[in-house]
Design an enzyme around this catalytic site. Sequence first.
Site, PDB file in Angstrom:
ATOM      1  N   ASP A  55     -18.734   3.292  -4.184  1.00  0.00           N
ATOM      2  CA  ASP A  55     -17.714   4.188  -4.729  1.00  0.00           C
ATOM      3  C   ASP A  55     -16.613   4.340  -3.686  1.00  0.00           C
ATOM      4  O   ASP A  55     -16.595   5.273  -2.915  1.00  0.00           O
ATOM      5  CB  ASP A  55     -18.307   5.557  -5.077  1.00  0.00           C
ATOM      6  CG  ASP A  55     -17.282   6.451  -5.748  1.00  0.00           C
ATOM      7  OD1 ASP A  55     -16.675   5.997  -6.736  1.00  0.00           O
ATOM      8  OD2 ASP A  55     -17.086   7.589  -5.286  1.00  0.00           O
ATOM      9  N   GLU A  56     -15.725   3.462  -3.642  1.00  0.00           N
ATOM     10  CA  GLU A  56     -14.612   3.206  -2.740  1.00  0.00           C
ATOM     11  C   GLU A  56     -14.754   1.757  -2.292  1.00  0.00           C
ATOM     12  O   GLU A  56     -15.829   1.179  -2.328  1.00  0.00           O
ATOM     13  CB  GLU A  56     -14.549   4.135  -1.516  1.00  0.00           C
ATOM     14  CG  GLU A  56     -14.226   5.598  -1.845  1.00  0.00           C
ATOM     15  CD  GLU A  56     -12.896   5.785  -2.579  1.00  0.00           C
ATOM     16  OE1 GLU A  56     -12.048   4.863  -2.530  1.00  0.00           O
ATOM     17  OE2 GLU A  56     -12.711   6.836  -3.206  1.00  0.00           O
ATOM     18  N   GLU A  57     -13.649   1.206  -1.886  1.00  0.00           N
ATOM     19  CA  GLU A  57     -13.622  -0.207  -1.537  1.00  0.00           C
ATOM     20  C   GLU A  57     -14.305  -0.447  -0.195  1.00  0.00           C
ATOM     21  O   GLU A  57     -13.901   0.121   0.823  1.00  0.00           O
ATOM     22  CB  GLU A  57     -12.180  -0.706  -1.479  1.00  0.00           C
ATOM     23  CG  GLU A  57     -12.070  -2.183  -1.197  1.00  0.00           C
ATOM     24  CD  GLU A  57     -10.631  -2.661  -1.208  1.00  0.00           C
ATOM     25  OE1 GLU A  57     -10.417  -3.870  -0.979  1.00  0.00           O
ATOM     26  OE2 GLU A  57      -9.731  -1.832  -1.436  1.00  0.00           O
ATOM     27  N   THR A  97     -16.293   0.940  -7.673  1.00  0.00           N
ATOM     28  CA  THR A  97     -15.362   1.825  -8.374  1.00  0.00           C
ATOM     29  C   THR A  97     -14.405   2.418  -7.347  1.00  0.00           C
ATOM     30  O   THR A  97     -14.842   3.068  -6.407  1.00  0.00           O
ATOM     31  CB  THR A  97     -16.105   2.959  -9.106  1.00  0.00           C
ATOM     32  OG1 THR A  97     -16.913   3.694  -8.170  1.00  0.00           O
ATOM     33  CG2 THR A  97     -17.009   2.408 -10.199  1.00  0.00           C
TER      34      THR A  97
END
Length: 256
Positions: free
Chosen positions: A183-185, A208
């Site tokens: 959840d984050e790159e 995401t």
Amino acid sequence: MKTSAAKTEYLALLAELDRRRRTNLLAAYRPYARQAEFHAAGAQNRERLFMAGNQLGKTRAGGAEWAMHLTGRYPSWWQGKVFDTAVRLWAAGVTGEGTRDNPQRVLVGPPQQQAAWGTGMIPADAILQTTMGRGAPAALDSVVVRWGGGGDVQADESVLSFKSFEKGREKWQGETLHGVWFDEEPPLDIYSEGLTRTNATGGITIVTFTPLLGMSDVVLLFLSAEEVGGMSQNLGSLAPVKRGRGGREADGEGAW
């Protein structure tokens, strides 16, 4: 007297209905079109990306899917990946605080309000055990989740662990997993290590995030040459992108 008793009973019923709603958000989850498209892509693709602007339901979609895999409670409308056994999953953010405030909050409930744990996407009646982490205050290390147990499905236990990118690649080695949710790159080495953890099970990775790092190595994994060329002209219509084991595929005009 009867009127007062009836009113009390009615209010108690409303309170119970509200409690059931708050402690089983998963049952009420209904994805909008792009979320549904992202979920359905999991039936054919081991790797998926949902990239869009802020507050557009990316983390909510990831949390709902992770809760389904952890509990084995797939709704009748579900067309995505299905595990027929209890699973071991990771959910990760950039830092311990970021993981706590996003994936953990969406999956379990408000981090600083332990009495409200069970009001996230994992239903309260499925949370069997929680283990606190040693980093950020109120951050969890892991959650044991009741899987199955409905009808002919024998009950078992899934395990969800929370990770962060800041710990480095070494902390991502060793485990065999059914899925990793970024959840984050993530940095490319972290993403590659997470994907490796799922190889033995034929598991999945989902990413995401809102694109803040431009044309990064991880973003490029999910893009065709044509999409790279048109990327700068389509910043206003970000969409889910899915990448399969043997190739890449993007849905929708303006998809990254």
